[in-house]
Design an enzyme around this catalytic site. Structure first.
Site, mmCIF file in Angstrom:
data_model
loop_
_atom_site.group_PDB
_atom_site.id
_atom_site.type_symbol
_atom_site.label_atom_id
_atom_site.label_comp_id
_atom_site.label_asym_id
_atom_site.label_seq_id
_atom_site.Cartn_x
_atom_site.Cartn_y
_atom_site.Cartn_z
ATOM 1 N N GLU A 210 0.844 -1.203 0.000
ATOM 2 C CA GLU A 210 0.000 0.000 0.000
ATOM 3 C C GLU A 210 0.876 1.249 0.000
ATOM 4 O OE1 GLU A 210 -3.851 0.142 2.299
ATOM 5 O OE2 GLU A 210 -2.702 1.571 3.497
ATOM 6 N N HIS A 238 2.845 -5.955 3.419
ATOM 7 C CA HIS A 238 2.338 -6.980 4.336
ATOM 8 C C HIS A 238 2.423 -8.346 3.658
ATOM 9 C CE1 HIS A 238 -1.342 -8.882 6.531
ATOM 10 N NE2 HIS A 238 -0.226 -9.234 7.108
ATOM 11 N N HIS A 407 -2.016 -5.875 15.961
ATOM 12 C CA HIS A 407 -1.367 -5.968 14.648
ATOM 13 C C HIS A 407 -2.192 -5.399 13.510
ATOM 14 C CE1 HIS A 407 -4.114 -9.093 13.531
ATOM 15 N NE2 HIS A 407 -3.418 -9.524 12.523
ATOM 16 N N LYS A 483 -3.592 -5.592 -3.836
ATOM 17 C CA LYS A 483 -4.073 -6.643 -2.920
ATOM 18 C C LYS A 483 -3.553 -7.993 -3.387
ATOM 19 C CE LYS A 483 -6.575 -6.718 0.141
ATOM 20 N NZ LYS A 483 -6.200 -6.642 1.583
#
Lengths: 484, 138
Positions: A210, A238, A407, A483
């Site tokens: 992102e 991530h 988290h 994504k």
């Protein structure tokens, strides 16, 4: 097991306790950080029951903590933290998770929105191409088996050797991007086969890359130390240990279950199968898990490398200072030995964190010099299209939460409900209205990962900040996302 | 309340973070086949051309649960290579599963299943029917 709201004792504004006498097999209490609504919501699924099961583990010490982003996991709750004695405790693969060392890396920059805006879509497309997403998708780095073994043993040292990272970048990674496993004997051929082509790939599910703007700064001094200036661009990555970590966990959960059957351990859930830390099986898992953690550190390093390439090829560095600097890289599915004061005595314990991060306060010896005064950066990504938060670790976390923090936002809707209730086209429209570019290989994933399927991350962070186990530093707003 | 299908089959069950199915089979082999169909349904597998016919696979484990987890995980490993298996014959003995299958090239458009877990898995036999829950890590 029937658990109701009245079974909790409120011990602080956002702190709740289930006493160890609540259930006969509990060895320690469960401490929950939440507001009343979150707690009541959690009673709708099995997350509290799973935390109670964790409190029954042999050799568990002090308490089991559950963060405000908690939700039901498989065996152990997401947002759960449990410490076991190194002397007579156990190790639990299911309390670390299948995606070993799933975590987040944050990159900072001196680039502002106006400078990147004309190139944003092109950069995003290039990142998407360079960081393959989806289950089983291979990365662009064609490494040998020998390389993979070195990745497993030496973590990001392998990336440094191959000029894939900066000289001092490892200081900004938890454990400096390398945990030393005793050996690789416990890792199956299948794990190596699955892992080899996947290094440098994003994966699927809630994984993402992102591009954000630093929307506001709460703690100016800490933000300055972290290199976060209001209005500048930051990037979050991530991802985790991909098929390699999944296969390691799968292999050992199976072996631990076989061991439980043989030794007639009574398990509340097969996913909580354990072995003594000092047993051969326990040690083998520990080494294999550490190797998978190293794989994940390197994976995020290679993803960061690909992101940098996309930025540098599009932005003229003579016009725009486009350097992307690693602020921090931290794990939220991990197990490790840490020192704590337990029952008034300093001792080494084995910490299991699943959907929870470390939160070390100022002065902690494990921190790099740069963060000795501020505490470590704690990275809390929000759901797709919503804000994320950068926090700083505190010393209160050692006392209250086993040096741990939340988290993320935490799910509220199951994936099946999200698919039924949320239309993926509407999600895309929402993102467009907010000016956020989204690239996703799966429409279904957009529904499952929609903001409505998650808690509001600001509510989660408000609780953390108020309890004092981490403090707010800066808030990020997304402008573009790939994504998984 | 019976959580499982009353006849051979499967359905999706709510699970906050992951995906779960409740499965029933008229025998242990049927339970395994239905579990595979459940996984195929969740992933939304689209089969293309056959790559290999009459392949064989053997899995060993010391419980039905471990056999089922290992069996489904094998299919996920095949899926990483964009292939899917269709059972021709499946035989389960003591601690052993033998499978003959056709392998198809495939694509998928459903949930991204990463692993098969032991969470809530307990294969029970009731009045000649076998049932279990399966939670998939997504």
């Amino acid at each position: 097991m029937h658990i109701s709201f009245s079974d909790f004792a409120q011990i602080g504004q956002f702190e709740w306790k289930i006493d160890k006498h609540f259930y006969p097999k509990m060895n320690v209490p469960v401490i929950l950080f939440a507001n009343e609504k979150m707690l009541k919501d959690c009673l709708q699924d099995r997350s509290i029951e799973q935390a109670i099961h964790a409190a029954c583990l042999p050799g568990v010490v002090e308490k089991v903590c559950v963060m405000p982003d908690m939700h039901q996991g498989y065996g152990f709750p997401i947002g759960g933290v449990a410490a076991t004695s190194v002397e007579n405790g156990v190790i639990v693969p299911g309390a670390i998770g299948y995606d070993i060392n799933c975590g987040v890396r944050l990159l900072s920059s001196e680039i502002n929105y106006d400078a990147i805006a004309p190139f944003l879509e092109k950069i995003l497309i290039e990142i998407n191409a360079a960081c393959p997403s989806g289950v089983g998708k291979g990365g662009r780095f064609n490494i040998s088996k020998k390389d993979l073994e070195e990745v497993c043993l030496k973590g990001v040292k392998w990336a440094r050797k191959n000029a894939l990272m900066g000289d001092n970048e490892h200081f900004a990674i938890e454990d400096q991007g390398m945990i030393s496993p005793e050996g690789l004997e416990g890792i199956s051929k299948k794990a190596f086969d699955r892992g080899k082509p996947q290094l440098g790939s994003l994966g699927a599910g809630n994984h993402f890359i992102e591009i954000d703007i630093i929307e506001s700064v709460v703690d100016k001094e800490a933000a300055r130390t972290f290199g976060l200036n209001e209005g500048n661009i930051a990037i979050q990555i991530h991802s985790g240990s991909r098929g390699f970590g999944h296969q390691v966990c799968t292999d050992f959960v199976r072996m631990f279950n076989d061991n439980a059957n043989t030794n007639k351990y009574c398990l509340p859930d097969r996913e909580l199968a354990y072995a003594p830390l000092d047993s051969n099986l326990g040690k083998k898992y520990l080494s294999s898990m550490q190797a998978a953690a190293n794989f994940a550190f390197v994976n995020r390093q290679l993803l960061a490398f690909a992101v940098r390439e996309s930025f540098y090829s599009n932005l003229d560095k003579h016009v725009i200072p486009s350097e992307l600097i690693t602020v921090y890289d931290l794990a939220h599915n991990i197990g490790k030995i840490e020192s704590f004061i337990v029952e008034g005595k300093a001792q080494e314990v084995f910490i299991h964190r699943k959907g929870a991060t470390r939160s070390l306060g100022p002065g902690n010896a494990s921190l790099p010099d740069a963060y000795k005064d501020t505490g470590q950066p704690v990275l809390v990504p929000g759901s797709m299209g919503t804000s994320s938060w950068i926090l700083s670790g505190t010393n209160l976390a050692a006392e209250k939460s086993l040096n741990s923090c939340c988290h993320g936002a935490g799910r509220v809707l199951s994936r099946s409900k999200a698919r039924k209730k949320i239309d993926s086209e509407q999600v895309l429209d929402q993102m467009r209205e907010k000016g956020i570019l989204v690239l996703s290989g799966s429409k279904q994933l957009l529904s499952e990962e929609a903001p409505q399927a998650y808690k509001e991350v600001s509510d989660v962070v408000d609780i953390i900040d108020s309890v004092g186990i981490a403090k707010k530093v800066a808030k990020l707003s997304p402008i573009a996302v790939v994504k998984g | 309340m019976n959580l499982f299908p009353e006849t051979t089959g499967f359905y999706e069950v709510n699970h906050t973070a992951d995906v779960a199915i409740a499965v029933t089979g008229e025998c242990i082999e049927s339970l395994f086949i239905q579990s595979l169909k459940g996984l195929e349904h969740i992933i939304c597998v689209q089969r293309h051309e056959v790559i290999k016919r009459q392949s064989k696979m053997a899995i060993y484990a010391n419980s039905y649960e471990s056999l089922l987890v290992a069996f489904l995980n094998e299919t996920l490993v095949l899926l990483e290579k964009e292939t899917w298996l269709v059972c021709d014959q499946l035989k389960i003995g003591k601690g052993q599963l033998e499978l003959t299958y056709d392998l198809f090239r495939c694509s998928k458009y459903g949930s991204e299943v990463k692993a098969v877990t032991y969470n809530m898995m307990d294969i029970i036999e009731h009045q000649g029917m076998y049932s279990t829950m399966i939670v998939f890590d997504v």
